[in-house]
Scaffold this motif. Structure first.
Motif, short mmCIF file in Angstrom:
data_model
loop_
_atom_site.label_atom_id
_atom_site.label_comp_id
_atom_site.label_asym_id
_atom_site.label_seq_id
_atom_site.Cartn_x
_atom_site.Cartn_y
_atom_site.Cartn_z
N UNK A 106 -16.92 1.13 10.67
CA UNK A 106 -15.83 1.55 10.13
C UNK A 106 -14.70 0.15 9.77
N UNK A 107 -14.47 -0.30 8.63
CA UNK A 107 -13.47 -1.20 8.48
C UNK A 107 -11.93 -0.56 7.95
N UNK A 108 -11.32 -0.42 8.86
CA UNK A 108 -9.92 0.08 8.39
C UNK A 108 -9.01 -0.71 7.86
N UNK A 109 -8.14 -0.55 7.14
CA UNK A 109 -7.11 -1.26 6.59
C UNK A 109 -5.67 -1.24 7.45
N UNK A 166 4.69 -2.88 3.66
CA UNK A 166 3.16 -2.65 3.61
C UNK A 166 2.58 -1.63 3.12
N UNK A 167 3.05 -0.36 3.11
CA UNK A 167 2.50 0.69 2.62
C UNK A 167 2.68 0.64 1.10
N UNK A 168 3.71 0.01 0.47
CA UNK A 168 3.75 -0.14 -0.95
C UNK A 168 2.59 -0.82 -1.52
N UNK A 169 2.20 -1.50 -0.73
CA UNK A 169 0.95 -2.47 -1.59
C UNK A 169 -0.18 -1.73 -1.68
N UNK A 170 -0.40 -0.79 -0.93
CA UNK A 170 -1.56 0.15 -0.84
C UNK A 170 -1.80 0.95 -2.10
N UNK A 171 -2.78 0.71 -2.92
CA UNK A 171 -2.90 1.86 -4.23
C UNK A 171 -2.80 2.96 -3.98
N UNK A 172 -3.36 3.82 -3.02
CA UNK A 172 -3.20 5.22 -2.93
C UNK A 172 -4.37 5.73 -1.90
N UNK A 173 -3.57 6.39 -0.79
CA UNK A 173 -2.19 6.86 -0.95
C UNK A 173 -1.35 5.95 -0.51
N UNK A 174 -0.13 5.82 -0.90
CA UNK A 174 0.90 4.96 -0.49
C UNK A 174 1.52 5.16 0.75
N UNK A 175 0.76 4.92 1.94
CA UNK A 175 1.09 5.30 3.02
C UNK A 175 0.23 4.55 3.99
N UNK A 176 0.80 4.00 5.11
CA UNK A 176 -0.21 3.55 6.27
C UNK A 176 -1.29 4.53 6.60
N UNK A 177 -2.38 4.07 7.04
CA UNK A 177 -3.40 4.96 7.70
C UNK A 177 -2.88 5.42 8.85
N UNK A 178 -3.46 6.67 9.10
CA UNK A 178 -3.28 7.30 10.46
C UNK A 178 -4.41 6.95 11.39
N UNK A 221 -26.32 5.62 7.85
CA UNK A 221 -27.09 4.52 8.98
C UNK A 221 -27.14 3.04 8.41
N UNK A 222 -26.48 2.24 9.22
CA UNK A 222 -26.55 0.57 8.53
C UNK A 222 -25.47 0.19 7.72
N UNK A 223 -24.41 1.21 7.70
CA UNK A 223 -23.43 1.28 6.55
C UNK A 223 -22.31 0.66 7.14
N UNK A 224 -21.12 -0.06 6.35
CA UNK A 224 -19.80 -0.28 6.57
C UNK A 224 -19.08 0.31 5.75
N UNK A 225 -18.19 1.14 6.28
CA UNK A 225 -17.36 1.88 5.25
C UNK A 225 -15.93 1.38 5.47
N UNK A 226 -15.43 0.94 4.31
CA UNK A 226 -13.82 0.60 4.43
C UNK A 226 -13.08 1.87 3.94
N UNK A 227 -11.93 1.75 5.12
CA UNK A 227 -11.20 2.94 5.08
C UNK A 227 -9.54 2.54 5.00
N UNK A 228 -9.33 2.01 3.66
CA UNK A 228 -8.13 1.32 3.25
C UNK A 228 -7.23 1.82 2.04
N UNK A 229 -7.55 2.81 1.44
CA UNK A 229 -6.69 3.44 0.53
C UNK A 229 -6.90 2.27 -0.86
N UNK A 230 -8.14 1.64 -0.91
CA UNK A 230 -8.40 0.73 -2.02
C UNK A 230 -7.43 -0.55 -1.85
#
Length: 256
Positions: free
Chosen positions: A190-193, A211-223, A241-250
């Motif tokens: 997992x690649x968090x934002x 910081x949160x205002x720069x996130x496209x959606x949802x406009x909040x910090x991740x939890x 398997x073998x995957x990297x998943x971005x978790x960053x609200x785009x």
């Protein structure tokens, strides 16, 4: 993997992303061993969750320390099937400072040592333990979930040590999954934002809002709970398997 009557290890499991993951796994019925350097927090969390949750003070960069924690997990009355790597540190410095001084080599080495080498150390020892267990109906013996960062892709000014360490975790994900396919162990990352961990909690509210205002959606910090939910989804989804998943609200980070 739908049967969660299993054991797990979670590094950095006493705070932030790790603590949220420990709670989520425990709630799902997993026997969790918390690996962390913070003895006070680790013992408090294990006491709070009770049951099969235990704490082992662990330095992820030390082979013997990690092996002792793996032994604790494999000593429980269920097989070790899950390892989640959340332990990590941050460091900020440019390659050359404003006065022209070079980046401290020791700081770079330590950041890579904890984040990348520590992740690999846990991955290899946990996988060795998982390989000795009986496979499920699909031939799976376990899953390792690592933590990278969007800095691996969008490293900002001053993040060279951190970005390099997290980029290494991204890079090892696929070859680790391929290496461990022969023993039925999956590997994902997992690649968090921007996540509201203790590091960001110390910022003024105005800075957090910016910081949160720069996130496209949802406009909040991740939890941290967002991370824990995704980690649990990976554990349950046997075809990931073998995957990297971005978790960053785009979010895509700017240079600074």
């Amino acid at each position: 993997m739908k049967d969660l009557d299993v054991a797990a290890v979670v590094t950095g499991g006493a705070s932030g992303l790790g603590a949220a993951t420990t709670r989520a796994l425990t709630a799902a019925g997993v026997a969790v061993t918390v690996l962390d350097l913070d003895g006070e927090r680790g013992q408090a969390l294990a006491a709070e969750l009770g049951g099969h949750t235990t704490f082992v003070r662990t330095d992820v960069t030390d082979e013997g320390s990690v092996q002792a924690a793996i032994d604790d997990a494999t000593g429980k009355d269920r097989p070790l099937r899950i390892a989640v790597n959340c332990a990590g540190i941050g460091y900020a410095a440019r390659v050359l400072g404003r006065d022209g001084s070079p980046h401290e080599l020791a700081a770079f080495t330590r950041t890579v040592g904890v984040n990348l080498i520590g992740t690999f150390n846990v991955l290899r020892l946990a996988a060795a333990a998982m390989a000795r267990t009986e496979p499920d109906a699909d031939g799976e013996r376990g899953v390792v979930v690592n933590t990278a960062s969007i800095a691996a892709y969008d490293g900002q000014i001053g993040q060279i040590a951190y970005a390099a360490s997290k980029g290494g975790i991204v890079g090892l994900t696929l070859p680790a999954a391929r290496d461990l396919s022969s023993v039925g162990v999956r590997v994902c990352t997992i690649a968090p934002g921007l996540v509201d961990t203790p590091l960001l909690a110390g910022l003024p509210e105005e800075a957090r809002t910016a910081l949160a205002s720069n996130i496209p959606f949802p406009k909040r910090l991740g939890r941290p709970e967002d991370f824990a939910e995704l980690a649990l989804d990976i554990v349950r989804h046997g075809y990931l398997n073998g995957e990297v998943i971005r978790m960053d609200g785009a979010l895509r980070m700017a240079p600074r």
